[in-house]
Each structure stands twice: as C-alpha cells, then as structure tokens.
Design a protein around this motif. Structure first.
Motif, mmCIF file in Angstrom:
data_model
loop_
_atom_site.group_PDB
_atom_site.id
_atom_site.type_symbol
_atom_site.label_atom_id
_atom_site.label_comp_id
_atom_site.label_asym_id
_atom_site.label_seq_id
_atom_site.Cartn_x
_atom_site.Cartn_y
_atom_site.Cartn_z
ATOM 1 N N GLN A 173 -22.997 -54.044 -26.758
ATOM 2 C CA GLN A 173 -21.943 -53.694 -27.643
ATOM 3 C C GLN A 173 -20.730 -53.485 -26.401
ATOM 4 O O GLN A 173 -19.417 -53.765 -26.555
ATOM 5 N N GLY A 174 -20.933 -52.652 -25.292
ATOM 6 C CA GLY A 174 -19.855 -52.285 -24.514
ATOM 7 C C GLY A 174 -19.289 -53.701 -23.959
ATOM 8 O O GLY A 174 -18.156 -53.656 -23.414
ATOM 9 N N GLU A 175 -20.156 -54.737 -23.509
ATOM 10 C CA GLU A 175 -19.647 -55.885 -22.953
ATOM 11 C C GLU A 175 -18.607 -56.438 -24.164
ATOM 12 O O GLU A 175 -17.610 -56.993 -23.778
ATOM 13 N N LEU A 176 -19.151 -56.718 -25.304
ATOM 14 C CA LEU A 176 -18.267 -57.193 -26.401
ATOM 15 C C LEU A 176 -16.873 -56.551 -26.371
ATOM 16 O O LEU A 176 -16.033 -57.056 -26.508
ATOM 17 N N LEU A 177 -16.928 -55.115 -26.393
ATOM 18 C CA LEU A 177 -15.675 -54.153 -26.431
ATOM 19 C C LEU A 177 -14.937 -54.665 -25.378
ATOM 20 O O LEU A 177 -13.670 -54.744 -25.533
ATOM 21 N N ASN A 178 -15.351 -54.794 -24.085
ATOM 22 C CA ASN A 178 -14.596 -55.235 -23.112
ATOM 23 C C ASN A 178 -14.072 -56.724 -22.890
ATOM 24 O O ASN A 178 -12.838 -56.795 -22.838
ATOM 25 N N ARG A 179 -14.665 -57.572 -23.570
ATOM 26 C CA ARG A 179 -14.067 -58.839 -23.811
ATOM 27 C C ARG A 179 -12.944 -58.653 -24.719
ATOM 28 O O ARG A 179 -11.891 -59.425 -24.662
ATOM 29 N N LEU A 180 -13.164 -58.170 -25.827
ATOM 30 C CA LEU A 180 -12.123 -57.693 -26.909
ATOM 31 C C LEU A 180 -11.026 -57.165 -26.198
ATOM 32 O O LEU A 180 -9.740 -57.645 -26.631
ATOM 33 N N GLU A 181 -11.170 -56.258 -25.627
ATOM 34 C CA GLU A 181 -10.114 -55.825 -24.907
ATOM 35 C C GLU A 181 -9.339 -56.573 -23.991
ATOM 36 O O GLU A 181 -7.974 -56.420 -23.981
#
Length: 81
Positions: free
Chosen positions: A20-28
């Motif tokens: 989830q942290g990686e997905l959030l980073n990509r989204l940002e």
C-alpha cells in the motif's frame, strides 16, 4: 489463535502495508506529474488567449481602416502626383 498464526498474520499485515505504501508513492508521483502538466497547459492557454486579444484588436483596427478607405475618408497611402 496460536503464536505461529499471529506471526503469519503480522507478516501478511506488514507485507500489505509495504504494498500500500508503494502504491501510494506511485500515486503521489502521478499526481505531481499531472499537476506540472496542468500548470504548463494553463500557461499555454493564457498565452493563446493573450495572442487572440492582440489579433482581434489588430483585426478591428484593420476593418476600421478599410471602412474609412471605402467611404473615401482615408487615402490609399500613395501620394498624389
């Protein structure tokens, strides 16, 4: 629930948080890139609008000049002989 089951659940939870942290980073990152693109597009639109205003003013002056010429109120720019 046994200690082994708790450890497996904690491992899954940890893995899930990493994903989830990686997905959030990509989204940002995507949002940041899109924001930059929107800013560039906004600047281009403003420049186009300014250019349109200049062109419309020039066309208005041209039409006024042509109208005065047609009415005989203005010469053609050549000196009479």
């Amino acid at each position: 629930m046994t200690l082994a089951e708790i450890e497996v659940s904690l491992k899954r939870l940890t893995d899930n948080q990493i994903v989830q942290g990686e997905l959030l980073n990509r989204l940002e990152q995507v949002v940041a890139r899109n924001s930059e693109a929107i800013a560039r597009n906004s600047e281009a639109i403003i420049q186009l609008a300014d250019g349109m205003q200049v062109m419309q003013a020039a066309m208005q002056r041209l039409f006024e000049h042509m109208d005065r010429f047609i009415q005989g109120l203005e010469g053609n720019g050549h000196r009479p002989r």
